[in-house]
Design a protein around this motif. Structure first.
Motif, mmCIF file in Angstrom:
data_model
loop_
_atom_site.group_PDB
_atom_site.id
_atom_site.type_symbol
_atom_site.label_atom_id
_atom_site.label_comp_id
_atom_site.label_asym_id
_atom_site.label_seq_id
_atom_site.Cartn_x
_atom_site.Cartn_y
_atom_site.Cartn_z
ATOM 1 N N ALA A 49 0.833 -1.207 0.000
ATOM 2 C CA ALA A 49 0.000 0.000 0.000
ATOM 3 C C ALA A 49 0.867 1.256 0.000
ATOM 4 O O ALA A 49 0.565 2.231 -0.707
ATOM 5 C CB ALA A 49 -0.931 -0.009 1.207
ATOM 6 N N ALA A 50 1.943 1.231 0.777
ATOM 7 C CA ALA A 50 2.847 2.384 0.838
ATOM 8 C C ALA A 50 3.509 2.622 -0.521
ATOM 9 O O ALA A 50 3.665 3.775 -0.951
ATOM 10 C CB ALA A 50 3.913 2.161 1.914
ATOM 11 N N PHE A 51 3.877 1.533 -1.203
ATOM 12 C CA PHE A 51 4.463 1.656 -2.543
ATOM 13 C C PHE A 51 3.464 2.270 -3.517
ATOM 14 O O PHE A 51 3.797 3.201 -4.267
ATOM 15 C CB PHE A 51 4.913 0.283 -3.044
ATOM 16 C CG PHE A 51 5.384 0.264 -4.470
ATOM 17 C CD1 PHE A 51 6.699 0.551 -4.790
ATOM 18 C CD2 PHE A 51 4.498 -0.019 -5.519
ATOM 19 C CE1 PHE A 51 7.142 0.548 -6.112
ATOM 20 C CE2 PHE A 51 4.931 -0.032 -6.830
ATOM 21 C CZ PHE A 51 6.253 0.261 -7.121
ATOM 22 N N ARG A 52 2.251 1.752 -3.518
ATOM 23 C CA ARG A 52 1.225 2.260 -4.436
ATOM 24 C C ARG A 52 0.957 3.745 -4.184
ATOM 25 O O ARG A 52 0.908 4.549 -5.118
ATOM 26 C CB ARG A 52 -0.075 1.470 -4.272
ATOM 27 C CG ARG A 52 0.021 0.009 -4.670
ATOM 28 C CD ARG A 52 -1.363 -0.618 -4.795
ATOM 29 N NE ARG A 52 -2.150 -0.479 -3.572
ATOM 30 C CZ ARG A 52 -2.213 -1.388 -2.608
ATOM 31 N NH1 ARG A 52 -1.509 -2.519 -2.715
ATOM 32 N NH2 ARG A 52 -2.965 -1.202 -1.548
ATOM 33 N N GLU A 53 0.799 4.091 -2.921
ATOM 34 C CA GLU A 53 0.457 5.473 -2.570
ATOM 35 C C GLU A 53 1.601 6.430 -2.901
ATOM 36 O O GLU A 53 1.374 7.519 -3.441
ATOM 37 C CB GLU A 53 0.096 5.550 -1.088
ATOM 38 C CG GLU A 53 -1.215 4.842 -0.753
ATOM 39 C CD GLU A 53 -1.375 4.581 0.738
ATOM 40 O OE1 GLU A 53 -0.520 5.074 1.526
ATOM 41 O OE2 GLU A 53 -2.334 3.872 1.112
ATOM 42 N N SER A 54 2.826 6.035 -2.586
ATOM 43 C CA SER A 54 3.970 6.912 -2.844
ATOM 44 C C SER A 54 4.194 7.100 -4.341
ATOM 45 O O SER A 54 4.531 8.192 -4.798
ATOM 46 C CB SER A 54 5.226 6.335 -2.191
ATOM 47 O OG SER A 54 6.326 7.202 -2.362
ATOM 48 N N SER A 55 3.989 6.029 -5.113
ATOM 49 C CA SER A 55 4.151 6.130 -6.561
ATOM 50 C C SER A 55 3.152 7.127 -7.151
ATOM 51 O O SER A 55 3.506 7.951 -8.006
ATOM 52 C CB SER A 55 3.969 4.758 -7.220
ATOM 53 O OG SER A 55 5.022 3.882 -6.867
ATOM 54 N N VAL A 56 1.914 7.061 -6.690
ATOM 55 C CA VAL A 56 0.885 7.969 -7.190
ATOM 56 C C VAL A 56 1.150 9.402 -6.744
ATOM 57 O O VAL A 56 1.105 10.345 -7.544
ATOM 58 C CB VAL A 56 -0.512 7.509 -6.729
ATOM 59 C CG1 VAL A 56 -1.562 8.571 -7.060
ATOM 60 C CG2 VAL A 56 -0.883 6.180 -7.378
ATOM 61 N N GLU A 57 1.441 9.568 -5.454
ATOM 62 C CA GLU A 57 1.655 10.908 -4.912
ATOM 63 C C GLU A 57 2.822 11.621 -5.575
ATOM 64 O O GLU A 57 2.793 12.844 -5.773
ATOM 65 C CB GLU A 57 1.897 10.828 -3.405
ATOM 66 C CG GLU A 57 0.665 10.473 -2.596
ATOM 67 C CD GLU A 57 0.990 10.185 -1.139
ATOM 68 O OE1 GLU A 57 2.187 10.337 -0.757
ATOM 69 O OE2 GLU A 57 0.075 9.792 -0.397
ATOM 70 N N ASN A 58 3.854 10.858 -5.939
ATOM 71 C CA ASN A 58 5.058 11.463 -6.515
ATOM 72 C C ASN A 58 5.128 11.327 -8.034
ATOM 73 O O ASN A 58 6.138 11.696 -8.634
ATOM 74 C CB ASN A 58 6.293 10.833 -5.878
ATOM 75 C CG ASN A 58 6.430 11.174 -4.403
ATOM 76 O OD1 ASN A 58 6.767 12.303 -4.050
ATOM 77 N ND2 ASN A 58 6.148 10.200 -3.541
ATOM 78 N N ASP A 59 4.059 10.809 -8.632
ATOM 79 C CA ASP A 59 3.983 10.639 -10.081
ATOM 80 C C ASP A 59 5.185 9.854 -10.610
ATOM 81 O O ASP A 59 5.861 10.262 -11.552
ATOM 82 C CB ASP A 59 3.894 12.009 -10.780
ATOM 83 C CG ASP A 59 3.607 11.880 -12.278
ATOM 84 O OD1 ASP A 59 2.975 10.887 -12.670
ATOM 85 O OD2 ASP A 59 4.029 12.775 -13.045
ATOM 86 N N VAL A 60 5.450 8.726 -9.974
ATOM 87 C CA VAL A 60 6.520 7.835 -10.411
ATOM 88 C C VAL A 60 5.884 6.595 -11.043
ATOM 89 O O VAL A 60 5.186 5.840 -10.388
ATOM 90 C CB VAL A 60 7.444 7.427 -9.249
ATOM 91 C CG1 VAL A 60 8.513 6.455 -9.750
ATOM 92 C CG2 VAL A 60 8.085 8.647 -8.619
ATOM 93 N N GLY A 61 6.135 6.404 -12.310
ATOM 94 C CA GLY A 61 5.580 5.261 -13.009
ATOM 95 C C GLY A 61 5.622 5.483 -14.511
ATOM 96 O O GLY A 61 5.847 6.607 -14.962
ATOM 97 N N PRO A 62 5.479 4.443 -15.289
ATOM 98 C CA PRO A 62 5.160 3.087 -14.853
ATOM 99 C C PRO A 62 6.367 2.375 -14.248
ATOM 100 O O PRO A 62 7.506 2.707 -14.556
ATOM 101 C CB PRO A 62 4.725 2.392 -16.140
ATOM 102 C CG PRO A 62 5.506 3.089 -17.212
ATOM 103 C CD PRO A 62 5.564 4.523 -16.774
ATOM 104 N N TRP A 63 6.060 1.408 -13.399
ATOM 105 C CA TRP A 63 7.074 0.507 -12.865
ATOM 106 C C TRP A 63 7.041 -0.812 -13.643
ATOM 107 O O TRP A 63 6.019 -1.178 -14.218
ATOM 108 C CB TRP A 63 6.815 0.218 -11.383
ATOM 109 C CG TRP A 63 7.165 1.337 -10.463
ATOM 110 C CD1 TRP A 63 6.312 2.296 -9.979
ATOM 111 C CD2 TRP A 63 8.440 1.619 -9.891
ATOM 112 N NE1 TRP A 63 6.994 3.160 -9.148
ATOM 113 C CE2 TRP A 63 8.294 2.769 -9.072
ATOM 114 C CE3 TRP A 63 9.695 1.026 -9.998
ATOM 115 C CZ2 TRP A 63 9.361 3.316 -8.359
ATOM 116 C CZ3 TRP A 63 10.766 1.571 -9.281
ATOM 117 C CH2 TRP A 63 10.588 2.704 -8.482
#
Length: 276
Positions: A49-63
């Motif tokens: 959950a922390a990974f998903r949330e941090s990726s979205v919040e920081n606009d990091v992706g795609p992984w």
């Protein structure tokens, strides 16, 4: 431009997002466990959950999740085939848990079964996977040595055409160069991407592993170099990252950490070349 690096998940998969941000990246790749051993991904719900949330919040992706190096889809050996399928199933399930859209895999080696049998083995192994919605398996181009498959774009096209799965591909620039596709000039980049389009369809290129090469074109030697400082060189790398065919494709670096240069230096180098 989406450009990032292969980051460690040491201490928890969410830490990969922080490492990516520290390196200046905005997309990336991970292993879910050590790639040198048969091991189940062990990512708990809170970390996911922390990974998903941090990726979205920081606009990091795609992984991208890179599968274990032990996976061999082309193998004629029943036990290795079973382990490879099981490992891949766990990777695609973990990708769904992390909201990661891609799992990257090498075809592997036919180990004497012959090229055609090896490709057919890979197709049937991939067809056994129950791939969750929102996850796509990417077949990666290979440097080619011994009986390894995937060094010819024709191999990738065959697997995509014959599989019942909705597969796409990952092009590794160092692997392609080692396999004989000359990316060191603008003309060579045009020719290589034209051949990729003809054999695979450029629309099926979902990710690029952007790496320079320490060895000459066609040597089948897989050793990565800093962007613009290997034998693909600055001209080739610049032509590649500015080519219309890959402008919207995520670029993931697997460059070395040596000579005082790591991922951050290479990511900035890519941005400088794109600006040119």
């Amino acid at each position: 431009m989406r450009v990032g690096a292969h980051e460690s998940i040491a201490g928890g998969v969410a830490n990969a997002v922080d490492r990516q941000l520290d390196d200046g990246g905005n997309c990336g790749q991970i292993f879910t466990h050590s790639p040198q051993v048969w091991q189940d991904p062990n990512i708990d719900d809170d970390d996911a959950a922390a990974f998903r949330e941090s990726s979205v919040e920081n606009d990091v992706g795609p992984w991208v999740i890179h599968s274990s190096y032990l996976v061999n889809l082309c193998t004629p050996k029943d036990d290795l085939r079973a382990k490879s399928i099981d490992s891949m199933q766990q990777e695609v399930d973990t990708a769904a848990k992390l909201d990661i859209p891609y799992v990257n895999v090498h075809l592997g080696a036919h180990t004497g079964a012959g090229e055609q049998q090896g490709l057919d083995n890979a197709v049937s192994a991939l067809d056994e996977l129950d791939i969750p919605d929102g996850v796509t398996v990417l077949v990666e181009s290979d440097a080619g040595s011994g009986t390894k498959m995937g060094d010819e774009f024709e191999h990738l096209g065959y697997v995509l055409d014959e599989s019942t799965q909705d597969l796409e591909i990952c092009l590794d620039t160092a692997h392609a160069f080692a396999a004989g596709y000359d990316l060191s000039t603008s003309g060579g980049v045009d020719e290589t991407l034209g051949e990729l389009d003809a054999e695979v369809g450029i629309e099926n290129l979902a990710c690029v592993h952007l790496n320079d090469s320490k060895h000459e074109c066609g040597t089948n030697k897989d050793e990565h170099a800093h962007i613009g400082e290997g034998l693909i060189g600055e001209d080739g790398m610049s032509a590649f990252v500015n080519h219309d065919a890959i402008r919207d494709v995520p670029l993931v670096l697997e460059t070395p950490n040596e000579g005082g240069k790591g991922f951050a230096w290479n990511i900035e180098r890519v941005r400088d070349l794109r600006a040119e």
